[in-house]
Design an enzyme around this catalytic site. Structure first.
Site, PDB file in Angstrom:
ATOM      1  N   GLY A  63      57.554  36.768  83.823  1.00 47.37           N
ATOM      2  CA  GLY A  63      56.492  36.227  83.025  1.00 47.37           C
ATOM      3  C   GLY A  63      56.633  34.994  82.468  1.00 47.37           C
ATOM      4  N   SER A  64      56.130  34.928  81.576  1.00 41.78           N
ATOM      5  CA  SER A  64      56.127  33.247  80.951  1.00 41.78           C
ATOM      6  C   SER A  64      57.514  33.086  80.183  1.00 41.78           C
ATOM      7  CB  SER A  64      55.033  33.167  79.997  1.00 41.78           C
ATOM      8  OG  SER A  64      53.796  33.281  80.370  1.00 41.78           O
ATOM      9  N   THR A  65      58.491  34.088  80.087  1.00 41.58           N
ATOM     10  CA  THR A  65      60.000  33.897  79.637  1.00 41.58           C
ATOM     11  C   THR A  65      60.523  32.714  80.624  1.00 41.58           C
ATOM     12  OG1 THR A  65      60.623  35.827  80.659  1.00 41.58           O
ATOM     13  CG2 THR A  65      59.899  36.051  78.567  1.00 41.58           C
ATOM     14  N   ILE A  66      60.101  32.609  81.670  1.00 45.05           N
ATOM     15  CA  ILE A  66      60.814  31.656  82.713  1.00 45.05           C
ATOM     16  C   ILE A  66      60.289  30.293  82.419  1.00 45.05           C
ATOM     17  CG2 ILE A  66      58.933  31.633  84.471  1.00 45.05           C
ATOM     18  CD1 ILE A  66      62.802  32.135  85.085  1.00 45.05           C
ATOM     19  N   LYS A  67      59.034  30.162  81.724  1.00 41.67           N
ATOM     20  CA  LYS A  67      58.549  28.742  81.594  1.00 41.67           C
ATOM     21  C   LYS A  67      59.411  27.713  80.986  1.00 41.67           C
ATOM     22  CE  LYS A  67      53.839  30.136  81.527  1.00 41.67           C
ATOM     23  NZ  LYS A  67      52.708  30.702  80.619  1.00 41.67           N
TER      24      LYS A  67
END
Length: 364
Positions: A63-67
């Site tokens: 999810g957005s932890t990759i951003k």
């Protein structure tokens, strides 16, 4: 009901893993003299999978932890600068590509987003564009440098490697060409990408320490023993890019409108910086999007996973953590609040161990 998930805590300089929890667990005493058939059946049929070590063998879309990693990769490859602005217009004006619509999670949109604000407020639209400019193959290279797509501790822990997709990977694994739309969703941590909680902890640890490689381990070593030859090898081209990403992660937790602002700690001793993530377990239909149901109104197994990665103390960082609550819904509501307790316990433990070392009670 007991929640399923994982918590990891890692020293960002030595790589020592000081906490690695998988939940729910089971009573090992049941196996001491041979487990009863009904108990074995109960454990193996449990939908929360107590026999699985989720920290090293659980696979999740990040999810957005990759951003933060997408931002770092785009900066390192000179495809974006901090001056890039992207207009997020919400559900009424989604990005359209080959008949598909790509929405931001925020219904009304974020407006014009810079890199720092896009990480701070976790704007999907900004990262669709960043991923488009970057391309999946360059993101693949950066992700592998920072610990994704490979085992962390070695072959003896039944670890999963996960998947960090690339054009070559898809051709070999699935026999199909890569499509641009897949690049967009990969940029927000969805699609083919799969990571373990420990990989995410390592990724954050190496961002937190300034972008240097560490070798994780679960057995503490004597201080006199040397690290591996490539320990603390630079993983970056320009250290300024690491600092830009660190500052954005800090704002995500410690500035108003940040996605984990409600979980911040003002006390500098415990203050941490982190990034929320919400990982979809199924594709959201147009009808479901319009209903906009609360997490508790959705069947448990269809709820999103909640994720959070963080490091602290921010001014003198020493530890990184990853937290995953299976089917917990929003990372900001379910996972991030746990970080407050984790950092207080971890930093207090660190101080206690340092005092023991001074008195000669510990020789490590």
């Amino acid at each position: 009901n007991e929640r399923a998930g994982s918590i990891s805590v890692m020293d960002i300089y030595t790589g020592e893993i000081i906490a690695m929890n998988s939940s729910p667990s089971f009573d090992p005493n049941l196996f001491l003299y041979g487990i009863e058939k009904n108990k074995w059946k109960e454990i193996t049929k449990d939908p929360l999978k107590p026999l699985l070590n989720k920290t090293v063998s659980g696979l999740y879309s990040p999810g957005s932890t990759i951003k933060p990693l997408v931002a770092l990769s785009a900066l390192e490859n000179d495809v974006i600068t901090t001056n890039l602005k992207v207009n997020c217009r919400g559900h009424k004006h989604p990005l359209e590509l080959y008949g598909m619509k790509y929405h931001c999670w925020k219904k009304q949109g974020h407006g014009y987003m810079s890199l720092q604000n896009a990480i701070k407020q976790s704007c999907d639209t900004y990262f669709y564009e960043a991923a488009r400019l970057l391309g999946v193959d360059r993101l693949n290279e950066t992700a592998k440098k920072f610990g994704l797509g490979n085992v962390v501790l070695g072959e003896y822990f039944n670890e999963k490697k996960g998947v960090v997709p690339s054009t070559k990977w898809k051709k070999e694994a699935i026999g199909q060409n890569w499509y641009l739309g897949e690049t967009l969703i990969n940029g927000i941590g969805q699609g083919y990408i799969q990571t373990t909680p420990l990989q995410l902890c390592l990724m954050m640890a190496q961002i937190a320490n300034g972008g240097f490689k560490i070798t994780p381990k679960i057995i503490m070593e004597d201080n006199k023993r040397k690290f591996a030859d490539d320990h603390f090898k630079p993983l970056f081209k320009n250290s300024k890019n690491i600092k830009i990403v660190q500052d954005a992660i800090f704002s995500s937790t410690n500035e108003a409108r940040g996605t984990s602002f409600s979980s911040r700690i003002k006390n500098k001793k415990y203050q941490f910086a982190g990034k929320t993530g919400t990982s979809q377990v199924k594709r959201i239909t147009k009808k479901e999007r319009e209903l906009d149901l609360d997490t508790l109104q959705i069947p448990y197994e269809q709820r999103d996973h909640a994720l959070y990665i963080a490091y602290g103390p921010y001014r003198n960082p020493r530890y990184a953590t990853s937290i995953i609550v299976e089917h917990g819904g929003s990372g900001s509501k379910s996972a991030a609040p746990m970080a407050k307790k984790i950092f207080k316990l971890t930093i207090d433990r660190h101080e206690l161990r340092e005092k023991f070392k001074e008195k000669g009670y510990l020789d490590i």
